[in-house]
Design an enzyme around this catalytic site. Sequence first.
Site: not given
Lengths: 459, 459, 459, 459
Positions: D2, D28, D103-104, D243
């Site tokens: 995210c 996202g 985020n996580g 990436y």
Amino acid sequence: MCGIIGVENNENASVLASAGLLTLQHRGEESAGITVSGKEKMKTFKSMGLVSRIFNDEILLNKLPGTAAIGHVRYTTSSKSSLINAQPFQINCIHGNISVAHNGNITNFPQIKEMLLKKGAIFNHTSDTEILLHLIAMSKGSLANIVANSMRKLEGAFSLVILKDRTLIGARDENGFRPLVLGKIANSYIISSESSAVEVIGGKYIRDIKPGEIIMIENGRIKKSFLYKKPKKQNTCIFEQVYFSRSDSIVFGQTVKEARVKMGEYLAQQMKNIKADIVMPVPDTGYFAALGFSRASNILFENGFVRNHYVGRSFIKPSQTLRDLTASLKLRPIKEVVYGKEIVLIDDSIVRGTTSKRLINILKEVGVKKIHFALSCPPIISSCYYGIDTPSKEHLIAANNSIEEMRKYLSVDSLTFLTLDNLVKACSFSSKKDDVFCAACFTGKYPTKISKNTYKEDC
Amino acid sequence: MCGIIGVENNENASVLASAGLLTLQHRGEESAGITVSGKEKMKTFKSMGLVSRIFNDEILLNKLPGTAAIGHVRYTTSSKSSLINAQPFQINCIHGNISVAHNGNITNFPQIKEMLLKKGAIFNHTSDTEILLHLIAMSKGSLANIVANSMRKLEGAFSLVILKDRTLIGARDENGFRPLVLGKIANSYIISSESSAVEVIGGKYIRDIKPGEIIMIENGRIKKSFLYKKPKKQNTCIFEQVYFSRSDSIVFGQTVKEARVKMGEYLAQQMKNIKADIVMPVPDTGYFAALGFSRASNILFENGFVRNHYVGRSFIKPSQTLRDLTASLKLRPIKEVVYGKEIVLIDDSIVRGTTSKRLINILKEVGVKKIHFALSCPPIISSCYYGIDTPSKEHLIAANNSIEEMRKYLSVDSLTFLTLDNLVKACSFSSKKDDVFCAACFTGKYPTKISKNTYKEDC
Amino acid sequence: MCGIIGVENNENASVLASAGLLTLQHRGEESAGITVSGKEKMKTFKSMGLVSRIFNDEILLNKLPGTAAIGHVRYTTSSKSSLINAQPFQINCIHGNISVAHNGNITNFPQIKEMLLKKGAIFNHTSDTEILLHLIAMSKGSLANIVANSMRKLEGAFSLVILKDRTLIGARDENGFRPLVLGKIANSYIISSESSAVEVIGGKYIRDIKPGEIIMIENGRIKKSFLYKKPKKQNTCIFEQVYFSRSDSIVFGQTVKEARVKMGEYLAQQMKNIKADIVMPVPDTGYFAALGFSRASNILFENGFVRNHYVGRSFIKPSQTLRDLTASLKLRPIKEVVYGKEIVLIDDSIVRGTTSKRLINILKEVGVKKIHFALSCPPIISSCYYGIDTPSKEHLIAANNSIEEMRKYLSVDSLTFLTLDNLVKACSFSSKKDDVFCAACFTGKYPTKISKNTYKEDC
Amino acid sequence: MCGIIGVENNENASVLASAGLLTLQHRGEESAGITVSGKEKMKTFKSMGLVSRIFNDEILLNKLPGTAAIGHVRYTTSSKSSLINAQPFQINCIHGNISVAHNGNITNFPQIKEMLLKKGAIFNHTSDTEILLHLIAMSKGSLANIVANSMRKLEGAFSLVILKDRTLIGARDENGFRPLVLGKIANSYIISSESSAVEVIGGKYIRDIKPGEIIMIENGRIKKSFLYKKPKKQNTCIFEQVYFSRSDSIVFGQTVKEARVKMGEYLAQQMKNIKADIVMPVPDTGYFAALGFSRASNILFENGFVRNHYVGRSFIKPSQTLRDLTASLKLRPIKEVVYGKEIVLIDDSIVRGTTSKRLINILKEVGVKKIHFALSCPPIISSCYYGIDTPSKEHLIAANNSIEEMRKYLSVDSLTFLTLDNLVKACSFSSKKDDVFCAACFTGKYPTKISKNTYKEDC
């Protein structure tokens, strides 16, 4: 002002729920939602707007599989409108997934919320309904006990449907302010705000949920039914019959339509000295009272307005001149019917008085000679704390003006309100005592304690 | 079945046009469109759906600037529905930009199209209206001559509004099949299918556009008004008063509502030997006839159905069992009103008979004792070639069955149709002769030549 | 600037057409449309917006059944954008239903339109394409003759696909300005603006449609192929290879990518005295030229910009300060790559110069030391009349400024344009003569007669 | 996976937040949301879909007024996609209105949820983020203490932004798994998942939020910044550089782009015995590694694929044959570039192996002679518990196959993975020790305790 429905033990639970909501749409046009369970995980779909715009094949059949469902339509004033408070509210708690839909107003909401906040609760909505979910989550014991214990803490007006797995629960406050009925269709029980929603989907009305009652239904059988709180003398909202309920719903053994016809008959008695050429309703709610008035008075019943059902809220209002178009686009007098006539005009009630004044002006512009304005309920002098979105006292015309002052403001030749006695008689089919109704909006006598801290919100 | 409107010499031309279309919405719910001119280049905006969904502030005020406008609402059977035929049709030709909106049916459409195709014309639409634009483009002379010459070639039924620059043109076929009225609001003339649309937007009805008349209006003045074709004896569609027009529209000096009340009164005369407890309408079109019936017969007027205006076409039909829901969602009998009663049920007309049969079944299910079914027009035995979307003869129940056969099919205790004589009397306020109406659907006597090659399309 | 595709003899005609349009989307993002025929009646579906938003399962499979299809993507400047001119144009005429999709600019459109108007033709669109349909409708003879006769009257640039029943027709003006290729997939022929669209959908590129050629295909076979007009020396638009075509499309036996690499190599030759740390492209069109430059110069190729493909046109611009965000949201320099560096920056072309100036400013803000700006084509000094949407001469920076003036305006250290000789060499794989290209935008020498009355519109 | 952003002390808080989200959109695409506060009551707007489709003038300027804002873009696998879990989560609790974006992956979510359920908590979402809100609501003391105490109970990976009134809080877990940076624009602080989002909106990157740090900002000043938990050795996710991150984001003093170039250079070292005609990337993530490979190996860099950015997820897949179109619509090899060539193909990583296999097949179909497939990271053998949506071990091709087995499965001539040593060297600009990265996906050595009960969810 909201409408609720529950369906259980039915392969088409979501379809029946949506059909029920469509029949209850007059109770709230702002948002609609349905929760299903019993097949896959509990799921809720809700959105702003009308039932017929929200639910379709794709959503009902593919996204809402289940054998049990609850649904909700919500009315709100536009300033507060937001998806955040659309119901049902579905949550996960120590007891699993639970969903609730609510009609009413929990008067001790701020006090309970305060207590919950101190315990560390978090609120995702701004609606009073959410506290019930917190109370349920914090209770222990059987499902019946959990719900009963939670509801005992609530004060005010609330008719509820609750869904948990395959169990559908209906409950009503101990005064029974807002309606809630039990019905059946084949092997499925239905719970609904009004009997008409049961019957429209092919079911039969069985009985009212009693004030203070919790009823638990599963797999087509009533598992449990009990009084979680000692019922007070019944205080069913009399305004449901004056205005709010659908005309084919049954209350106290008679249809609302029949009660409204009688309101008109009693009005005719009150106004027997008045002579007029015709009696005509303000569409659509004054309709049956006007019919009753005509029957009792032998004054000719006429329909002097054309109502345009295509005119929605979305139509534009680019300037004051053009804004005035909207009113006559919605409701337009037929000049040939009213010109030069002395008329009895029947409406259900006066709240602020502005809408009535505009209608009366429109009639005068097309040449009505005399207007006798009659209302099928007494003057509204107090705000409602039990789920009707009446404004506060300073905006109620009847709370701040005498009848003669109102008559002058409205510029009518006479102004008549149905007396409370006559209203009660019209509504009580089987000579029940007057204590079965809440008439606080007409009397200011609230059946529960009302103070400055009492919470008041629509729905 | 369509509705048209024209507005000129008005800063709010597009807004007034959309308000007019809203009032004419009952004439067509499939698509709506407006063309404007007079300020910038001529522009047209049209879409599928209801007027209130298509037009809003943004579109009317920003995208449709102009001092003159024409508008159209279109009815079509669903199988043919497509944006391609939504009107008005705006084109560019040797005479500049021109836009047309049309209500009617041009019976020699195929013959003229054939002729035009041979001349190399191309057709962007499948509607008959397009040929008029081709004829206009191929004509020479003054604007009046161009339009007159073109219209002289058309046969059948057509009421038209045409827009060119600041000039608004209205025209009607020489039989005057479909209605078209002239009105005025301040310094602006209005042309509309019905007088109610003029009045709702604040204007005054002036007169009907005459059969065979072309009227040209510019800058608030009638520039020219003449008969482009010798008028036949007037053949105004009588079905407009039975069913199609809005109840507050004026035809022959009386409102449609008044004509419908009289239809009921004459029906009561025809059925004076029938005894019944109540008379009730099929909502909403049977309403005024039922009222008239009650007045003339002294049989109690009742409203035995609840109609749900929230139920649109979009609601789902997932299975036969559930499909049946839709009918009772829309229209539900009030059991308390009809149970055990002998009733007179009034509807406007019978076409295929299937809808009537379903309603009668629903009434029987809730316990009606006897049904006397009465229609406020004669049996429909012929298809319409003048703009009403009646099916072809083989689908008209009255064309293929005796009244007794229909009574049996519908399972009613008696079946009465208003006689043509009585219908004509009800519609003719001032004892006009019967030749002012087209009643071909009831008589099969068409006022124009009808053959196998005659074109028939809705709108 | 538009893209066209045709498919025939294929059960998935509409799906293949939409996939082809998706591959041609870079040729026009404004609107997209598809016509089908061969199964049911000819049908067209078109809308504003991107191919992937317009076409889906429901539309392609249910609403567009057919064995033959043509499609179109349209580019327009926003001021003219409107659904009215979205293609294909489907009409009905003496020859039946016909649909056309067009890429180019018909320079004698006003003259032919004038002639057609005089004959009484009506125009439903404002686009030049419509005159072809009129010419076809007015022609007589075999389908081949009709199309050939009509096309002979057109001047300018036009690549066309035409659909009639099961027959797919492709045609190209006698100069061959705009590309058009023939391909095949299984038993179906494909006609497309670019070979990549043929190959992406699984087909094989066969050959170019020749200048002045009409090709008629039916049931998987080429029925007829002939020159309807004597071809001029070929004048294929060289700008297709500089900027417009997709990099994997094949022109003159080499991919566009290969031509662009060579443009960069020649640029490197022209700039062999320039020393720089890195060479970097303006994404995405300068990419291959920069790669070629790096290979030929041995200056390090770098990618100094990040392009955000999520940023669409819909993002808001509430104030000047925030409007500036949009540029860097779309394209942002990587400071670490360019800081303190002497760079060669490669773009395809300069039109107005404003976009280049903004990009150069952004680079300077992050600390570029020196910028050598190189363009993979000569200065654009003349407007295009053959289908590229270049502005009129007064807005072309190179038409009104010397190279040194432009260098100063852009604030770069050197400014180099690829010479026309080098551009032609880069584009001509097999040492073809320079007369195979139209380079009017660089030379002002138009291959056809251009006057004040010459029509110029995009697409 | 995210992306999160926070803005404070800015009149355009919602606009800057939306611009930041647009730059983080690659993290996202499923849903996006923004909460604002500081002017009126705290408000949240969120929806499924892309940032550019959700937020516009009307919503940002009228519906989201505020001087502080947090925003979130969410990635999820489609099966779980639903508005219910779109973030930020805004609640009301004893401390007032609070909103969180996360985020996580909180690995002890089930354990804490269990504890909270027992205390009577209710859950409106199914996401792990909600437990933080409960912990905050149940904590007491200063805002700093409340947040610190709550975060101390969480295990796993979490970078957070929290909004309360005018205070913006940023926090990161003690391992620092997921990135979080601090930036500034004029008098406003920005907190963001990546530095590029700060810089795109015109701000400057200041520093990373430290592992275990909470930072509280108000009115343009850092009010407080402290370690709420003793930081572990840093375990920043190395896959962000391989990436996930945008190429212009800065990690450890170098842009991600620079790290990727080095990965390619090290790959070239590892493969120095391989001879090839060209090296080419899989677009877009293999791009910079291929560039580095080319520089280090002197093998010609080529771009052998055309990527179509217009192809979205909505395009149809009506049958297997046609489904195959979608792949080549998105990514198509340029035959002229690869035909008959021995190539080095560079991609970032292999997860399941199916996508790589399909690409390799496509290349072979157009005639590639030999493929040396190189990945810019080691084999992925373990699933991630720290916020990357890798599948479970049984679906990871490298966890179940030797390199030779994978080479055979993919049908390539050689298969090379960057070694972990080389990856670490590529990512560590200033010779930092390898302990600064989490490389659990390559090694199976998790920096935190992982058991069967460890929670794993995306985002």
